[in-house]
Each structure stands twice: as C-alpha cells, then as structure tokens.
Design a protein around this motif. Structure first.
Motif, PDB file in Angstrom:
ATOM      1  N   ASP A  35     -22.260  51.914  64.908  1.00 13.18           N
ATOM      2  CA  ASP A  35     -21.312  52.941  64.457  1.00 13.18           C
ATOM      3  C   ASP A  35     -19.988  52.914  65.208  1.00 13.18           C
ATOM      4  OD1 ASP A  35     -22.306  53.765  66.825  1.00 13.18           O
ATOM      5  OD2 ASP A  35     -22.900  55.774  66.180  1.00 13.18           O
ATOM      6  N   ASP A  37     -19.021  53.146  68.370  1.00 12.15           N
ATOM      7  CA  ASP A  37     -18.634  54.052  69.460  1.00 12.15           C
ATOM      8  C   ASP A  37     -19.067  53.590  70.850  1.00 12.15           C
ATOM      9  OD1 ASP A  37     -21.347  54.416  69.259  1.00 12.15           O
ATOM     10  OD2 ASP A  37     -21.286  56.584  68.939  1.00 12.15           O
ATOM     11  N   ASN A  41     -18.246  55.568  74.255  1.00 13.86           N
ATOM     12  CA  ASN A  41     -19.346  56.235  74.961  1.00 13.86           C
ATOM     13  C   ASN A  41     -19.409  55.804  76.425  1.00 13.86           C
ATOM     14  OD1 ASN A  41     -20.107  57.357  72.514  1.00 13.86           O
ATOM     15  ND2 ASN A  41     -21.805  55.937  72.141  1.00 13.86           N
ATOM     16  N   ARG A 179     -29.744  51.398  66.130  1.00 14.24           N
ATOM     17  CA  ARG A 179     -28.976  51.471  64.890  1.00 14.24           C
ATOM     18  C   ARG A 179     -28.821  50.116  64.189  1.00 14.24           C
ATOM     19  NH1 ARG A 179     -25.860  55.895  63.676  1.00 14.24           N
ATOM     20  NH2 ARG A 179     -26.068  57.003  65.637  1.00 14.24           N
TER      21      ARG A 179
HETATM   22 MG    MG Z   1     -23.221  56.607  68.148  1.00 15.93          MG
END
Ligand code: MG
Ligand code: ADP
Ligand code: MG
Length: 210
Positions: A35, A37, A41, A179
C-alpha cells in the motif's frame, strides 16, 4: 566503538538518516506489492525512536535503550511492520540483561532474539518474501563471523552484508505473508520493502559500531 548505550543511540541515529534518505524508495517498493506506506511508516518510527532515546537518563543501560526503541516503534510505526520491528527490539534487549557493553556472543544472541521475535509474532518462514528473508541470513552470517573469532564490528558487517543479499534475493519470490501475499504470483519481480528496510537498519548498526 564499544557496543554500549551510545552505540544504540548511534545505531538509531544512523538508521534514521538512512531510512530518511531511502524513504521514497521504500514507499515505491511497497507501492508495487503493498500500500505504499513502508517508507513513511519507518521514517516516522525511527525519528520518534531517536527522539525518545535523547530523553533517556545519561546512565540508561543498553537494555533500557533497546526497550525504549521497541516501545516507540510499536506506538508510532503502525501497519504490519510496527509490531514486528517493535517485538524485534523488545526481544533483542533480553539477552543484553544488565550488561553495560555488549560482547560478540551477546550480539549474536541479540540478533537471533530479534529474528525469533519477528517469527513468533508474524509466523513467516524463510522464502515467504518478508523481512525474515533479510533477518535470517543476517543472523546466520553473524553467528558464523562470531564462531570464526571475529570482533563485534566484523559480526555486524557480516550481518549487514547478508541482509542486503537477502533483501535482493526476495525479488523473484512469491509473497506468502502480509499485504503482498494478496497479489499471489504477481508479487514476483519486486523486492520486499520490509527486507530492504531490515538491510538498511542492520547496515546502520554496523556503521554505528565502526
Ligand atoms: Mg499500511
Ligand atoms: P503494511 O503492510 O501494514 O502497510 P508496512 O508497509 O509498514 O505495513 O510493512 C510491510 C512489510 O512488513 C513487508 O514488506 C514485510 O517485510 C513485512 N511483513 C508483513 N507481514 C509479515 C509477517 N507476517 N512476518 C514478517 N514480516 C512481515
Ligand atoms: Mg505498507
């Protein structure tokens, strides 16, 4: 440098600089199979961890410093990687006990405990295309360097080299955790972002000790 509290601070300082520098690259890797990020992060987390270390008392032990990093990462990184890296640093503190300076044997135990903590939390196996594919070769190389009589600097350099190779070797893999696993076969041909951030963090540990 002696592997003391100053080293932990230098490590996180070097990690914050390196992740800051590679933030866009980590986001791009995560955009391809996640995603997008991961750089964000990690950048937020290591900067907060460095700030928290600056607030520890002057006589803080390496154990307390590692635990502070763990708590800050858990509360600021978020996503899948926050609890995983948080657990890694929390477990890394355990073999250090009340030592003021970390010797080679303890250093290998620290790295091993970090990796084992990530596995117990995330249940990834080698080859699942996760940060474990950087951590496990790093732990193995660290243990080999220590068995060969290498000093902590050599142990950390071996770990960083192996983590970089491990991160690169995630490229052809199909993701089976996190993910990226939602993409199935389409996750192949991309480097795992968490394996790449692991390589940066372990290189920072090595640079901080030099
Ligand atoms: Mg994320
Ligand atoms: P999110 O996927 O929640 O956005 P991040 O992007 O910060 O979280 O982190 C993604 C990274 O986390 C992956 O590249 C992978 O290395 C790591 N990861 C995800 N799930 C696991 C797991 N179960 N075990 C080990 N590492 C994992
Ligand atoms: Mg992500």
């Amino acid at each position: 440098m002696t592997l003391d509290t100053k080293w932990v601070e230098a490590w996180i300082g070097a990690a914050a600089a390196s992740i800051g520098e590679h933030k866009a690259e980590l986001n791009t890797l995560d955009r391809e199979i996640g995603d997008g990020d991961h750089g964000e992060n990690m950048d937020r987390g290591v900067r907060a961890a460095l700030e928290a270390l600056g607030k520890l008392p002057d006589d803080a032990t390496p154990n307390a410093a590692l635990r502070s990093v763990a708590m800050t990462l858990i509360s600021t990184v978020g996503g899948a990687s926050g609890p995983l890296y948080g657990t890694a640093f929390l477990k890394a503190a355990e073999p250090v006990g009340d030592q003021a300076a970390i010797d080679g044997e303890t250093l290998v135990a620290l790295l091993t405990a970090a990796r084992d903590g990530i596995v117990s939390r995330g249940r990834a196996e080698s080859g699942d295309k996760t940060m474990i594919d950087a951590w496990t070769p790093a732990v193995d190389a660290a243990a080999a360097a220590q068995a060969a009589g290498g000093p902590p600097t050599a142990i950390l350099a071996a770990a960083a080299d192996a983590a970089e190779k491990g991160a690169e070797a995630t490229e052809p893999l199909v993701a089976r955790k996190g993910r990226a696993s939602y993409l199935g076969e389409r996750s192949t041909g991309h480097r795992d972002p968490g394996a790449q951030s692991t390589a940066l963090i372990l290189r920072a540990a090595s640079e901080a000790a030099a």
